[in-house]
Design a protein around this motif. Structure first.
Motif, PDB file in Angstrom:
ATOM      1  N   ASN A 151       0.664  -0.822   0.146  1.00 17.99           N
ATOM      2  CA  ASN A 151       0.263  -0.302   0.063  1.00 17.99           C
ATOM      3  C   ASN A 151       1.192   1.348   0.261  1.00 17.99           C
ATOM      4  O   ASN A 151       1.191   1.660   1.445  1.00 17.99           O
ATOM      5  CB  ASN A 151      -1.185   0.152   1.046  1.00 17.99           C
ATOM      6  N   PRO A 152       1.514   1.634  -1.345  1.00 16.12           N
ATOM      7  CA  PRO A 152       2.678   3.374  -1.497  1.00 16.12           C
ATOM      8  C   PRO A 152       1.692   3.396  -0.362  1.00 16.12           C
ATOM      9  O   PRO A 152       0.696   4.488  -0.299  1.00 16.12           O
ATOM     10  CB  PRO A 152       2.115   2.942  -2.686  1.00 16.12           C
ATOM     11  N   LEU A 153       2.471   5.002   0.499  1.00 13.83           N
ATOM     12  CA  LEU A 153       1.663   5.914   1.146  1.00 13.83           C
ATOM     13  C   LEU A 153       1.931   7.624   0.559  1.00 13.83           C
ATOM     14  O   LEU A 153       2.572   7.417  -0.832  1.00 13.83           O
ATOM     15  CB  LEU A 153       3.431   6.453   2.187  1.00 13.83           C
ATOM     16  N   GLN A 154       0.925   7.818   1.079  1.00 21.92           N
ATOM     17  CA  GLN A 154       0.487   8.916   0.406  1.00 21.92           C
ATOM     18  C   GLN A 154       1.191  10.478   1.157  1.00 21.92           C
ATOM     19  O   GLN A 154       0.338  10.391   2.222  1.00 21.92           O
ATOM     20  CB  GLN A 154      -0.596   8.999  -0.624  1.00 21.92           C
ATOM     21  N   LEU A 155       1.239  11.900   0.778  1.00 25.62           N
ATOM     22  CA  LEU A 155       0.882  12.742   0.614  1.00 25.62           C
ATOM     23  C   LEU A 155       0.476  13.345   0.482  1.00 25.62           C
ATOM     24  O   LEU A 155      -0.015  13.457  -0.660  1.00 25.62           O
ATOM     25  CB  LEU A 155       2.907  13.357   0.453  1.00 25.62           C
ATOM     26  N   HIS A 156      -0.442  14.314   1.890  1.00 32.12           N
ATOM     27  CA  HIS A 156      -1.448  14.578   1.191  1.00 32.12           C
ATOM     28  C   HIS A 156      -1.081  16.572   1.774  1.00 32.12           C
ATOM     29  O   HIS A 156      -0.584  16.748   3.018  1.00 32.12           O
ATOM     30  CB  HIS A 156      -3.261  14.126   1.844  1.00 32.12           C
ATOM     31  N   TRP A 157      -1.932  17.468   1.208  1.00 35.31           N
ATOM     32  CA  TRP A 157      -2.119  18.451   1.311  1.00 35.31           C
ATOM     33  C   TRP A 157      -2.928  19.166   1.067  1.00 35.31           C
ATOM     34  O   TRP A 157      -3.249  18.944   0.194  1.00 35.31           O
ATOM     35  CB  TRP A 157      -0.005  18.739   0.993  1.00 35.31           C
ATOM     36  N   GLU A 158      -2.797  20.603   1.706  1.00 37.87           N
ATOM     37  CA  GLU A 158      -3.782  21.738   0.910  1.00 37.87           C
ATOM     38  C   GLU A 158      -2.846  22.422   0.131  1.00 37.87           C
ATOM     39  O   GLU A 158      -2.226  22.777   0.303  1.00 37.87           O
ATOM     40  CB  GLU A 158      -5.063  22.077   2.109  1.00 37.87           C
ATOM     41  N   GLU A 159      -3.288  23.015  -0.856  1.00 40.62           N
ATOM     42  CA  GLU A 159      -2.945  23.854  -2.484  1.00 40.62           C
ATOM     43  C   GLU A 159      -4.213  24.853  -3.158  1.00 40.62           C
ATOM     44  O   GLU A 159      -4.861  23.926  -3.424  1.00 40.62           O
ATOM     45  CB  GLU A 159      -1.834  23.313  -2.959  1.00 40.62           C
ATOM     46  N   ARG A 217      -5.270  17.985  -2.431  1.00 34.85           N
ATOM     47  CA  ARG A 217      -4.189  17.240  -3.046  1.00 34.85           C
ATOM     48  C   ARG A 217      -3.572  16.110  -2.326  1.00 34.85           C
ATOM     49  O   ARG A 217      -3.240  16.286  -1.122  1.00 34.85           O
ATOM     50  CB  ARG A 217      -3.308  17.825  -3.637  1.00 34.85           C
ATOM     51  N   SER A 218      -3.161  15.255  -3.235  1.00 32.91           N
ATOM     52  CA  SER A 218      -2.409  14.152  -2.722  1.00 32.91           C
ATOM     53  C   SER A 218      -1.074  13.921  -3.718  1.00 32.91           C
ATOM     54  O   SER A 218      -1.667  13.841  -4.883  1.00 32.91           O
ATOM     55  CB  SER A 218      -2.586  13.165  -2.224  1.00 32.91           C
ATOM     56  N   ALA A 219       0.163  12.767  -3.336  1.00 32.68           N
ATOM     57  CA  ALA A 219       0.976  12.176  -4.389  1.00 32.68           C
ATOM     58  C   ALA A 219       1.345  10.655  -3.528  1.00 32.68           C
ATOM     59  O   ALA A 219       2.000  10.910  -2.578  1.00 32.68           O
ATOM     60  CB  ALA A 219       1.438  13.828  -5.186  1.00 32.68           C
ATOM     61  N   LEU A 220       2.161  10.427  -4.972  1.00 33.19           N
ATOM     62  CA  LEU A 220       2.695   9.358  -3.962  1.00 33.19           C
ATOM     63  C   LEU A 220       3.719   9.793  -3.144  1.00 33.19           C
ATOM     64  O   LEU A 220       4.483  10.353  -3.337  1.00 33.19           O
ATOM     65  CB  LEU A 220       3.009   8.154  -5.391  1.00 33.19           C
ATOM     66  N   VAL A 253       6.150  13.005  -4.243  1.00 33.50           N
ATOM     67  CA  VAL A 253       6.989  14.042  -4.117  1.00 33.50           C
ATOM     68  C   VAL A 253       7.718  13.571  -3.175  1.00 33.50           C
ATOM     69  O   VAL A 253       8.198  12.174  -2.417  1.00 33.50           O
ATOM     70  CB  VAL A 253       5.978  14.468  -2.811  1.00 33.50           C
ATOM     71  N   VAL A 254       9.249  14.054  -3.413  1.00 38.08           N
ATOM     72  CA  VAL A 254      10.466  13.353  -2.804  1.00 38.08           C
ATOM     73  C   VAL A 254      11.248  14.536  -2.024  1.00 38.08           C
ATOM     74  O   VAL A 254      11.241  15.722  -2.502  1.00 38.08           O
ATOM     75  CB  VAL A 254      11.246  12.464  -3.502  1.00 38.08           C
ATOM     76  N   SER A 255      12.217  14.316  -1.260  1.00 34.00           N
ATOM     77  CA  SER A 255      12.602  15.807  -0.476  1.00 34.00           C
ATOM     78  C   SER A 255      13.578  15.988  -1.676  1.00 34.00           C
ATOM     79  O   SER A 255      14.551  14.457  -2.393  1.00 34.00           O
ATOM     80  CB  SER A 255      13.387  15.217   0.822  1.00 34.00           C
ATOM     81  N   LEU A 256      14.002  17.320  -1.845  1.00 32.33           N
ATOM     82  CA  LEU A 256      15.254  16.980  -2.403  1.00 32.33           C
ATOM     83  C   LEU A 256      16.539  16.671  -2.435  1.00 32.33           C
ATOM     84  O   LEU A 256      17.122  16.326  -3.019  1.00 32.33           O
ATOM     85  CB  LEU A 256      15.612  19.297  -2.692  1.00 32.33           C
ATOM     86  N   ARG A 257      16.526  16.349  -1.077  1.00 32.29           N
ATOM     87  CA  ARG A 257      18.417  15.951  -0.640  1.00 32.29           C
ATOM     88  C   ARG A 257      18.241  14.738  -1.440  1.00 32.29           C
ATOM     89  O   ARG A 257      18.793  14.056  -1.107  1.00 32.29           O
ATOM     90  CB  ARG A 257      18.257  15.786   0.506  1.00 32.29           C
ATOM     91  N   GLU A 258      16.994  13.872  -1.304  1.00 32.87           N
ATOM     92  CA  GLU A 258      17.206  12.226  -2.067  1.00 32.87           C
ATOM     93  C   GLU A 258      17.367  13.130  -3.385  1.00 32.87           C
ATOM     94  O   GLU A 258      18.130  11.670  -3.748  1.00 32.87           O
ATOM     95  CB  GLU A 258      15.265  11.734  -1.016  1.00 32.87           C
ATOM     96  N   VAL A 259      16.896  13.316  -3.973  1.00 31.43           N
ATOM     97  CA  VAL A 259      17.199  13.781  -5.111  1.00 31.43           C
ATOM     98  C   VAL A 259      17.634  13.743  -5.488  1.00 31.43           C
ATOM     99  O   VAL A 259      18.979  13.481  -6.363  1.00 31.43           O
ATOM    100  CB  VAL A 259      15.800  14.710  -5.675  1.00 31.43           C
TER     101      VAL A 259
END
Length: 390
Positions: free
Chosen positions: A12-20, A25-28, A157-163
């Motif tokens: 079950n891939p985790l999702q990031l949720h936010w308001e914009e 909104r949400s994304a993997l 969505v991923v952290s800039l540091r990880e990218v």
């Protein structure tokens, strides 16, 4: 040291949720360190100051970046400077308190590293369904992401540091690491430990072979030791690992070096079937819990792999065979393991030490007096222990 962790896709891939813009909104959510999706997310752009970004990150609020990519990199560097320049807490009566023990120094160092990583991971980037970064002046990271994550399953969505870590790993994979003992380059995959500490490889290169018929390389990682044994004339080498990335990495390196006719790379939990006159293992050196995929090459909780290798070695050696254990004594200088404990495990496994070859590390941190673990690093010795059935 090699990567030992097992990689499997999340059910079950985790999702990031936010308001914009007034919408939910949400994304993997992607995190190779296993960090949970941040619960608080704000939108950041080129107007965000470094002080504000640092404050938000310290509070555990993530910043989803919508501005210029290069400005995001500069912002991350500014946050790094604020972490490094943060005033250290001083003790009013420092002379009354004893200096921290080596193990306390290690634990404090790990805690500081963890806190720093969590803070820096709060600056987030969007990735579209092809792993492109939809920001101004963003580099093309699609190939680097595909190498690390596999096929895309939608926006994420991923952290800039990880990218940035993915991009660095991609460049190392293309360029490779020159291995003097091989006279060739090894190309590490993301998440598979790069064989940059050449002293342990030289130990394997210098130790006389007990046989050239067959050898097992336990926890092969990039395949560097398996390749070295084959290059030294071992007719057949069976290289094992449990990590999907390590197995793919070792396969590619063995093929690239033209050694596929001598080396079999197989998935196995430590030992393959059968016995061999030579069994080699370079387990993680520190008995502590890893906090990311790459750290499985360094940290071995409760020395599980080390004890597993020792416990199963006698049953996988042919009569008169040798087990080569490549191990640093760094853990001993940190107070995480004693030499007596190691000897107890050897004895309990029905083994005895038939010789040892030592070398001092040559990496820069061994001579860096500003390193918080310098006292232990300066004493470190890496050894090849020759083990035989008692």
């Amino acid at each position: 040291m090699q990567s030992k962790n097992s990689v499997s896709p999340a059910v079950n891939p985790l999702q990031l949720h936010w308001e914009e813009d007034g919408e939910s909104r949400s994304a993997l959510w992607r995190s190779e360190s296993g960090n949970a999706p941040p619960k608080r997310v704000v939108i950041g752009d080129d107007q965000l100051t470094a002080d504000s970004a640092y404050r938000l990150a310290c509070e555990g609020t993530a910043i989803l970046w919508r501005g210029d990519f290069q400005n995001a990199r500069q912002l991350l560097q500014a946050v790094v400077r604020r972490i490094e320049n943060k005033p250290k807490k001083t003790r009013k009566k420092a002379d009354e308190a004893p200096p921290p023990s080596p193990v306390d120094s290690f634990n404090l160092h790990r805690l500081a590293q963890s806190q720093r990583a969590r803070t820096l991971a709060m600056l987030l980037l969007p990735l579209d369904e092809q792993y492109a970064i939809p920001l101004r002046r963003a580099p093309d990271v699609r190939e680097a992401c595909e190498e690390a994550y596999g096929a895309s399953s939608g926006p994420s969505v991923v952290s800039l540091r990880e990218v940035l870590g993915l991009v660095g790993a991609h460049e190392w994979r293309k360029k490779g690491v020159e291995i003097a003992a091989l006279g060739a380059r090894i190309h590490p995959y993301y998440g598979v430990f790069s064989p940059v500490r050449g002293e342990y490889i030289k130990l394997v290169a210098d130790q006389p072979l007990p046989s050239k018929t067959l050898a097992f390389d336990i926890g092969t990682g990039t395949g560097v030791l398996a390749a070295l044994l084959a290059q030294r004339g071992v007719e057949r080498v069976v290289a094992t690992d449990m990590d999907a990335r390590a197995l793919a990495c070792a396969h590619e390196n063995i093929e690239r070096l033209g050694l596929a006719s001598q080396v079999d790379v197989v998935k196995a939990d430590l030992f393959p079937e059968g016995r061999a006159p030579l069994v080699v293992c370079n387990p993680p050196w520190l008995p502590a819990r890893p906090s990311s995929a790459i750290e499985h090459a360094i940290y071995d909780p409760e020395s599980r792999m080390l004890r597993g290798f020792l416990g199963g070695l006698a049953a996988h050696l042919t009569p008169g065979g040798e087990g080569w254990l490549i191990l640093s004594d760094f853990a001993e200088h940190l107070g995480l393991r004693t030499r007596a404990q190691l000897q107890e495990w050897v004895d309990a496994a029905g083994l005895k030490v038939d010789g040892r070859l030592d070398v001092k590390p040559h990496h820069p941190r061994a001579a860096d007096k500003t390193d918080p673990l310098y006292a232990a690093r300066s004493k470190e010795v890496t050894s090849l222990w020759r083990l035989v059935a008692a």
